[in-house]
Design a protein around this motif. Structure first.
Motif, PDB file in Angstrom:
ATOM      1  N   ILE A  83      74.442  67.504  68.620  1.00 46.64           N
ATOM      2  CA  ILE A  83      74.642  65.176  68.332  1.00 46.64           C
ATOM      3  C   ILE A  83      75.686  65.507  67.439  1.00 46.64           C
ATOM      4  CG2 ILE A  83      74.072  63.308  67.250  1.00 46.64           C
ATOM      5  CD1 ILE A  83      70.915  63.776  68.772  1.00 46.64           C
ATOM      6  N   ARG A 133      76.421  59.122  62.712  1.00 44.29           N
ATOM      7  CA  ARG A 133      76.314  57.620  63.810  1.00 44.29           C
ATOM      8  C   ARG A 133      75.201  57.806  64.731  1.00 44.29           C
ATOM      9  NH1 ARG A 133      81.461  54.978  64.787  1.00 44.29           N
ATOM     10  NH2 ARG A 133      81.572  56.795  65.576  1.00 44.29           N
ATOM     11  N   ARG A 134      75.023  58.408  65.543  1.00 43.63           N
ATOM     12  CA  ARG A 134      73.881  58.735  66.840  1.00 43.63           C
ATOM     13  C   ARG A 134      72.894  60.047  65.628  1.00 43.63           C
ATOM     14  NH1 ARG A 134      74.178  54.781  68.834  1.00 43.63           N
ATOM     15  NH2 ARG A 134      72.526  55.889  70.501  1.00 43.63           N
ATOM     16  N   GLU A 147      68.951  62.427  71.916  1.00 43.18           N
ATOM     17  CA  GLU A 147      69.420  60.989  70.797  1.00 43.18           C
ATOM     18  C   GLU A 147      67.403  61.049  70.183  1.00 43.18           C
ATOM     19  OE1 GLU A 147      73.015  59.335  70.778  1.00 43.18           O
ATOM     20  OE2 GLU A 147      72.003  58.078  71.093  1.00 43.18           O
ATOM     21  N   PRO A 175      68.818  55.741  67.286  1.00 43.43           N
ATOM     22  CA  PRO A 175      69.284  54.720  66.746  1.00 43.43           C
ATOM     23  C   PRO A 175      69.423  54.580  68.333  1.00 43.43           C
ATOM     24  CG  PRO A 175      70.510  57.205  68.106  1.00 43.43           C
ATOM     25  CD  PRO A 175      69.250  56.986  67.196  1.00 43.43           C
ATOM     26  N   ASP A 176      70.074  52.686  68.286  1.00 41.93           N
ATOM     27  CA  ASP A 176      70.211  52.121  69.524  1.00 41.93           C
ATOM     28  C   ASP A 176      71.041  52.310  70.700  1.00 41.93           C
ATOM     29  OD1 ASP A 176      69.482  49.987  67.860  1.00 41.93           O
ATOM     30  OD2 ASP A 176      71.555  49.459  67.151  1.00 41.93           O
ATOM     31  N   ASN A 177      70.268  52.430  71.879  1.00 43.97           N
ATOM     32  CA  ASN A 177      70.584  52.655  73.129  1.00 43.97           C
ATOM     33  C   ASN A 177      70.640  54.224  72.964  1.00 43.97           C
ATOM     34  OD1 ASN A 177      71.019  49.658  73.546  1.00 43.97           O
ATOM     35  ND2 ASN A 177      72.905  49.718  73.127  1.00 43.97           N
ATOM     36  N   ALA A 178      69.161  54.417  73.060  1.00 46.21           N
ATOM     37  CA  ALA A 178      68.889  56.072  72.274  1.00 46.21           C
ATOM     38  C   ALA A 178      69.513  56.772  73.748  1.00 46.21           C
ATOM     39  CB  ALA A 178      67.806  56.690  71.604  1.00 46.21           C
ATOM     40  N   THR A 179      70.309  57.869  74.136  1.00 44.03           N
ATOM     41  CA  THR A 179      69.764  59.029  74.951  1.00 44.03           C
ATOM     42  C   THR A 179      68.552  59.954  75.078  1.00 44.03           C
ATOM     43  OG1 THR A 179      71.124  60.430  73.634  1.00 44.03           O
ATOM     44  CG2 THR A 179      72.743  58.743  74.801  1.00 44.03           C
ATOM     45  N   ASP A 207      77.913  63.173  66.196  1.00 43.00           N
ATOM     46  CA  ASP A 207      78.416  61.993  64.991  1.00 43.00           C
ATOM     47  C   ASP A 207      77.567  61.674  64.822  1.00 43.00           C
ATOM     48  OD1 ASP A 207      78.996  59.430  64.885  1.00 43.00           O
ATOM     49  OD2 ASP A 207      79.791  59.172  66.743  1.00 43.00           O
ATOM     50  N   TRP A 258      70.829  64.908  59.928  1.00 38.40           N
ATOM     51  CA  TRP A 258      72.144  64.949  60.587  1.00 38.40           C
ATOM     52  C   TRP A 258      72.121  66.475  60.866  1.00 38.40           C
ATOM     53  CZ3 TRP A 258      77.200  64.689  59.085  1.00 38.40           C
ATOM     54  CH2 TRP A 258      78.479  65.110  59.860  1.00 38.40           C
ATOM     55  N   THR A 274      65.072  62.295  67.706  1.00 40.46           N
ATOM     56  CA  THR A 274      64.260  61.903  66.671  1.00 40.46           C
ATOM     57  C   THR A 274      62.377  62.195  66.669  1.00 40.46           C
ATOM     58  OG1 THR A 274      65.642  59.475  66.986  1.00 40.46           O
ATOM     59  CG2 THR A 274      63.859  59.129  66.583  1.00 40.46           C
TER      60      THR A 274
END
Length: 529
Positions: free
Chosen positions: A360, A364-365, A107, A100-104, A362, A351, A111
């Motif tokens: 995780i 979306r993340r 996250e 996801p954008d700006n992944a922690t 959420d 997910w 991935t």
């Protein structure tokens, strides 16, 4: 383990033992499904029987409908070919998994783990099996889970026959496993990839494309049977047997067998007192049956691929432009299919793995799976036009170029291709100005001619562009000499030797020539030459 169960219950609900065993194997009431054989409802199919099958499906009994759909795809070459093409076109697309954008950090680890897991799966098989949902409206694949230390991951999902499932009588959108009960067994969360394919709108029982294809399939079977009967009746000459008066029933039966046998075997024997006469075959017309067969073929192709010219059902000869239109329509269907596959995989595989292993919650993340449906733009056209737009001052982001060219962006550890040394000074101006620069360097003998050529060369490349290039090239030299008035080439060459210790004498002289050339051009532009 308590924490995992709590997380599962909070996010996914009651998952049964999906992480430990498959639902179809753990319940004896469901295990009997593996011992069932298809009943082939297409045998003796009539309009009334087809209506009953479709109506029963709407009331929750899906078995006969989906067994009929399997028969249709198995017995009809047109349906099998066109649906197979549509599934295969999506399956051959390149897959990617993105963070996801700006992944922690968590996250990003999720991935990386997802990419590793999918690299071990046969993703093409997964897409093809999910693609059975195009005709049926849905496809269910059972998930086998495994462990690698503390990490949980899925192994190759296993496709389950559509006849294993029924609808919940209280909810027309909920699929359940058939068991001994009247309502079926609820599917375990985390145990299934439940793909709903929206080839058409409607409840689960009515969302499949095969419901549209069932009627052309039936009509084509009738037309084909009638055509076969026509050929049998009118394709062979009429045989008339003549027996003498007073012939016995046994003699008559012998003659009848001979007449019938001659139609197929072209050989037979009869008593000498009997005769067989051959009449001309009746003039039967097959046009109406062929027209019906053609309509059915085209109707199926339109429903599956959005047109006929990519299916091979059109007899038109001059259809190249129209064929391109139909191909674009077909590709729009493939892109829609690809997005639907990706959505299901994200929800039912990526997910859950991200939640179980990295907390995780959420969706979306979670990592995102997608099939690359884009086509690279013309690389030659990009290479020719981009410098023009950049020269005009357009601010074009690098990511846009990578997206348009389909060239992936290199990571930190990736080896990258290197360009040849940038062309500056004399060599760049030679290419940019062409014959004007060559003439400028030649000894023309007259200052006026030299100045005219210089002006023409500057005008050809553009004063502002040349000024910017000269300033960039001369910046380190000007910085070095700003407090000194001495521009002796020998001292400049010595400074270059210190600045570029890896270059030999010839390279230093070439660099100095470029510097002096740029200085001359820059001075000319600024009125100092």
């Amino acid at each position: 383990m308590v924490g995992i169960k709590g997380l599962i219950g909070r996010i996914f609900g009651n998952s049964g033992n999906a992480l430990e065993e498959q639902q179809s194997s753990g319940d004896a009431r469901i295990g009997q499904l593996k011992r069932e054989f298809m009943e082939h409802p297409s045998k003796g199919l009539t309009p009334a029987k087809l209506y009953q099958i479709l109506e029963a499906a709407e009331q929750g009994d899906l078995k006969a409908q989906h067994e009929l759909f399997e028969d249709m795809e198995e017995k009809d070459p047109q349906i099998a070919a066109d649906l197979g093409k549509r599934r295969q076109l999506a399956a051959e697309l390149e897959w990617q998994i993105a963070a996801p954008d700006n992944a922690t950090p968590a996250e990003q680890r999720a991935t990386d783990h997802a990419v590793e897991v999918f690299s071990g799966l046969d993703v093409e098989d997964l897409i093809i099996e999910m693609g059975s949902g195009i005709g049926h409206g849905w496809a269910n694949l059972e998930l086998p889970w495994a462990r690698d230390g503390a990490l949980r991951y899925v192994e190759q999902p296993e496709w389950r026959p559509h006849s294993w499932f029924r609808l919940n009588p209280e909810d027309q959108n909920e699929l359940r496993l058939r068991d001994a009960s009247a309502i079926g067994a609820e599917l375990w969360p985390l145990g299934w990839v439940q793909h709903r394919h929206r080839a058409k709108a409607g409840y689960v029982a009515r969302a499949g494309l095969h419901r549209v294809l069932a009627w052309p399939y039936l009509f084509q079977n009738y037309a084909l049977g009638d055509l076969a009967e026509l050929l049998e009746l009118y394709g062979l000459p009429i045989r008339i047997g003549r027996y003498p008066s007073g012939a016995s029933e046994k003699d008559k039966a012998t003659l009848l067998r001979a007449v019938v046998g001659l139609g197929h075997n072209a050989a037979g024997i009869i008593p000498d007192s009997m005769r067989i006469n051959f009449q001309d075959a009746a003039d039967g017309k097959a046009d109406m049956f062929l027209a019906m067969l053609g309509w059915c073929e085209r109707a199926k192709a339109r429903a599956i691929l959005g047109g006929t010219l990519t299916s091979g059902t059109s007899g038109d000869s001059n259809t190249n432009a129209l064929g391109n239109v139909h191909e674009r329509s077909q590709m729009s269907l493939i892109r829609s299919d690809a997005r639907q596959y990706a959505s299901t995989i994200n929800r039912d595989i990526l997910w859950p793995m991200a939640a179980l292993n990295f907390g995780i919650e959420d969706r979306r993340r979670a990592p995102r799976f997608f099939l690359d449906t884009g086509e690279a733009d013309d690389l030659k056209l990009l290479a020719e036009t981009l410098p023009t737009f950049v020269g005009m001052g357009a601010k074009i982001p690098v990511w846009w170029l990578h997206e348009k060219s389909r060239i992936p962006q290199a990571g930190e550890k990736d080896a990258v291709l290197m360009s040849t040394p940038a062309m500056t000074g004399v060599s760049a101006l030679k290419r940019g100005l062409g014959a004007g620069v060559v003439a400028l360097k030649a000894d023309t003998g007259t200052a006026a001619t030299d100045q005219a050529m210089l002006d023409a060369a500057i005008e050809a490349i553009g004063a502002e562009a040349l000024d910017a290039q000269a300033r960039e090239l001369l910046a380190p030299v000007l910085e070095r000499l700003k407090d000194a008035g001495d521009q002796d080439p020998a001292k400049l060459l010595g400074w270059l030797a210190e600045t570029y210790p890896t270059e030999d004498g010839g390279q230093l002289e070439e660099r100095l020539a470029r510097l002096l050339w740029a200085a001359q051009m820059w001075g000319t532009l600024n009125g100092d030459a």
